[in-house]
Write an enzyme that holds these catalytic residues in place. Structure first.
Site, PDB file in Angstrom:
ATOM      1  N   LYS A  10       0.820  -1.219   0.000  1.00  0.00           N
ATOM      2  CA  LYS A  10       0.000   0.000   0.000  1.00  0.00           C
ATOM      3  C   LYS A  10       0.850   1.264   0.000  1.00  0.00           C
ATOM      4  O   LYS A  10       0.467   2.268  -0.592  1.00  0.00           O
ATOM      5  CB  LYS A  10      -0.939   0.013   1.209  1.00  0.00           C
ATOM      6  CG  LYS A  10      -2.168  -0.856   1.042  1.00  0.00           C
ATOM      7  CD  LYS A  10      -3.230  -0.434   2.046  1.00  0.00           C
ATOM      8  CE  LYS A  10      -4.536  -1.154   1.851  1.00  0.00           C
ATOM      9  NZ  LYS A  10      -5.524  -0.745   2.887  1.00  0.00           N
ATOM     10  N   LYS A  49      -5.272 -10.387  -6.313  1.00  0.00           N
ATOM     11  CA  LYS A  49      -6.439 -10.493  -5.429  1.00  0.00           C
ATOM     12  C   LYS A  49      -7.597  -9.628  -5.945  1.00  0.00           C
ATOM     13  O   LYS A  49      -7.363  -8.509  -6.414  1.00  0.00           O
ATOM     14  CB  LYS A  49      -6.015 -10.013  -4.033  1.00  0.00           C
ATOM     15  CG  LYS A  49      -7.016 -10.262  -2.932  1.00  0.00           C
ATOM     16  CD  LYS A  49      -6.529  -9.705  -1.593  1.00  0.00           C
ATOM     17  CE  LYS A  49      -6.766  -8.223  -1.460  1.00  0.00           C
ATOM     18  NZ  LYS A  49      -6.750  -7.713  -0.088  1.00  0.00           N
ATOM     19  N   LYS A  88     -11.596  -4.183  -3.636  1.00  0.00           N
ATOM     20  CA  LYS A  88     -12.494  -3.043  -3.845  1.00  0.00           C
ATOM     21  C   LYS A  88     -11.716  -1.821  -4.312  1.00  0.00           C
ATOM     22  O   LYS A  88     -12.325  -0.854  -4.777  1.00  0.00           O
ATOM     23  CB  LYS A  88     -13.299  -2.738  -2.582  1.00  0.00           C
ATOM     24  CG  LYS A  88     -12.541  -2.594  -1.305  1.00  0.00           C
ATOM     25  CD  LYS A  88     -13.531  -2.574  -0.114  1.00  0.00           C
ATOM     26  CE  LYS A  88     -12.854  -2.969   1.177  1.00  0.00           C
ATOM     27  NZ  LYS A  88     -13.747  -3.534   2.156  1.00  0.00           N
TER      28      LYS A  88
HETATM   29  P1  AMP Z   1     -10.933  -5.652   3.634  1.00  0.00           P
HETATM   30  O1  AMP Z   1     -11.885  -5.408   2.512  1.00  0.00           O
HETATM   31  O2  AMP Z   1      -9.504  -5.507   3.200  1.00  0.00           O
HETATM   32  O3  AMP Z   1     -11.270  -4.924   4.877  1.00  0.00           O
HETATM   33  O4  AMP Z   1     -11.101  -7.185   3.979  1.00  0.00           O
HETATM   34  C1  AMP Z   1     -12.128  -7.679   4.821  1.00  0.00           C
HETATM   35  C2  AMP Z   1     -12.106  -9.186   4.873  1.00  0.00           C
HETATM   36  O5  AMP Z   1     -12.349  -9.726   3.573  1.00  0.00           O
HETATM   37  C3  AMP Z   1     -10.762  -9.781   5.330  1.00  0.00           C
HETATM   38  O6  AMP Z   1     -11.006 -10.917   6.115  1.00  0.00           O
HETATM   39  C4  AMP Z   1     -10.097 -10.147   4.040  1.00  0.00           C
HETATM   40  O7  AMP Z   1      -9.150 -11.191   4.204  1.00  0.00           O
HETATM   41  C5  AMP Z   1     -11.295 -10.605   3.218  1.00  0.00           C
HETATM   42  N1  AMP Z   1     -11.014 -10.440   1.787  1.00  0.00           N
HETATM   43  C6  AMP Z   1     -10.825  -9.279   1.121  1.00  0.00           C
HETATM   44  N2  AMP Z   1     -10.593  -9.509  -0.189  1.00  0.00           N
HETATM   45  C7  AMP Z   1     -10.624 -10.859  -0.353  1.00  0.00           C
HETATM   46  C8  AMP Z   1     -10.463 -11.734  -1.483  1.00  0.00           C
HETATM   47  N3  AMP Z   1     -10.206 -11.258  -2.702  1.00  0.00           N
HETATM   48  N4  AMP Z   1     -10.578 -13.067  -1.267  1.00  0.00           N
HETATM   49  C9  AMP Z   1     -10.851 -13.562  -0.028  1.00  0.00           C
HETATM   50  N5  AMP Z   1     -11.008 -12.795   1.070  1.00  0.00           N
HETATM   51  C10 AMP Z   1     -10.902 -11.458   0.914  1.00  0.00           C
END
Ligand code: AMP
Ligand code: TRP
Length: 347
Positions: free
Chosen positions: A124, A207, A210
């Site tokens: 990041k 990955k 968002k």
């Molecule tokens: P975040 O959107 O970064 O706050 O992620 C929130 C949760 O979603 C965390 O547990 C991440 O590990 C999971 N997560 C986010 N993106 C992915 C993805 N592409 N595949 C699987 N889990 C995800």
């Protein structure tokens, strides 16, 4: 990092904590890697605490009005996916000051070197780390505080959070060692299922996120049925039909990603999906996947849209969740102040 100490770890009851950043709309990756499993844990009857981590979101710039909107949308997604605010504690992080308070103490426990090794920080901050916020660097200490302020013992997350959870364990162990207490549990990551790492629809080695500039790379929980079907139809694949063994997916990241998504959405194993579609062309598999994705996601999107019509009700739910969260975290963080040696004579 630090050597594990032998602690009895007997006084901690099973409790789950997890969080999602309201830094944008939620994706299929969030749903399969996190939300869907949050609901399963709740339904297993374990105590579950789920948080929209708005303090984490502002480690990179967020427009204030959008942040508020995204936090409500995140809460709506949790509820639409099956989180019951009466059974799970659901709130946004900034409503419970214990998180920021404990994070400060953990900033003084964690070492710069630990933080500097975090791959999410390196990704990041990129080449221009000098311009990144101090909060982005300290991010994992706040995440450790989120979890440990509740003495949570298990944390369901996607694969990308594994390193942060190892750091949470290191912080708990170092705190316990430094102050010669057995105060914090050493948490267990729960990284399970066929979709712990959902990949981009445009590049099976990246990955699904968002924050990806291409909206075609992800399925958003707010996408319409047509958008979902079109994104899946256009998803990157190779020219080969689906293999007849799981090993046959090994060097085919795009194909593997779609099969994993199918398995996770259907609640089947990857082996089952391969058995059902061995030898199928993507011309057959993609429409089946699109139908399945729409069938699973459309009811969630519809419910989210309904909930979003009443923002005051969402805010009320988050406030009530915040109060319940506070009741658990406050006494724990008060004890931390005592352990560390702070005078608290106003109480
Ligand atoms: P975040 O959107 O970064 O706050 O992620 C929130 C949760 O979603 C965390 O547990 C991440 O590990 C999971 N997560 C986010 N993106 C992915 C993805 N592409 N595949 C699987 N889990 C995800
Ligand atoms: N860092 C997590 C992510 O980006 C979100 C998060 C913050 C979290 N605090 C947490 C996840 C505590 C689990 C537990 O995905």
């Amino acid at each position: 990092m630090s050597e594990p100490v032998q602690t009895p770890q007997t006084q901690f009851k099973p409790r789950i904590f997890s969080g999602i950043q309201p830094s944008g709309g939620l994706t299929l990756g969030n749903y399969l890697g996190a939300l869907k499993r949050f609901v399963e844990k709740q339904d297993e009857g374990i105590e579950t605490i789920y948080c929209l981590v708005d303090l984490h979101a502002i480690t990179v710039w967020q427009d204030p009005e959008k942040l508020r909107q995204q936090t409500r949308e995140g809460a709506a997604a949790f509820i639409a996916a099956g989180i019951d605010p009466a059974r799970s504690v659901l709130f946004n992080q900034s409503q419970v000051t214990a998180h920021a308070e404990l994070a400060w103490i953990f900033n003084c426990v964690a070492r710069m070197g630990w933080m500097g090794r975090m791959t999410q920080w390196k990704d990041k901050a990129g080449k221009n780390a000098e311009a990144a916020s101090l909060g982005l660097f300290a991010y994992p200490a706040l995440m450790a505080a989120d979890i440990l302020a509740y003495h949570a013992t298990m944390v369901p997350v996607g694969e990308d959070q594994k390193q942060h959870l190892e750091l949470t364990r290191d912080i708990a162990i170092k705190f316990n060692n430094d102050f010669k207490v057995d105060f914090f549990p050493v948490v267990e990551p729960l990284i399970e299922g066929a979709a712990t790492r959902v990949m981009s629809l445009r590049d099976g080695t990246k990955k699904m996120s968002k924050s990806d500039p291409s909206d075609q790379s992800r399925i958003n929980l707010t996408d319409t049925a047509d958008q979902i079907a079109s994104k899946i139809r256009k998803a990157k694949t190779d020219p080969e039909p689906l293999p007849d063994t799981v090993e046959g997916l090994k060097d085919r990241p795009d194909a593997r990603n779609l099969v994993n998504i199918y398995a996770a959405l259907a609640g089947h194993t990857v082996e089952q999906v391969i058995a059902d579609f061995a030898g199928a062309q993507f011309g057959t598999f993609k429409p089946a996947l699109a139908d399945l994705a729409v069938a699973k996601l459309a009811p969630i999107t519809t419910e989210m849209n309904r909930l979003m019509k009443d923002p005051a009700e969402i805010d009320r739910i988050l406030g009530q969740g915040g109060e319940r969260a506070e009741a658990i975290a406050r006494p724990i963080v008060d004890q931390v102040y005592d352990i560390v040696g702070m005078i608290r004579s106003r109480r």
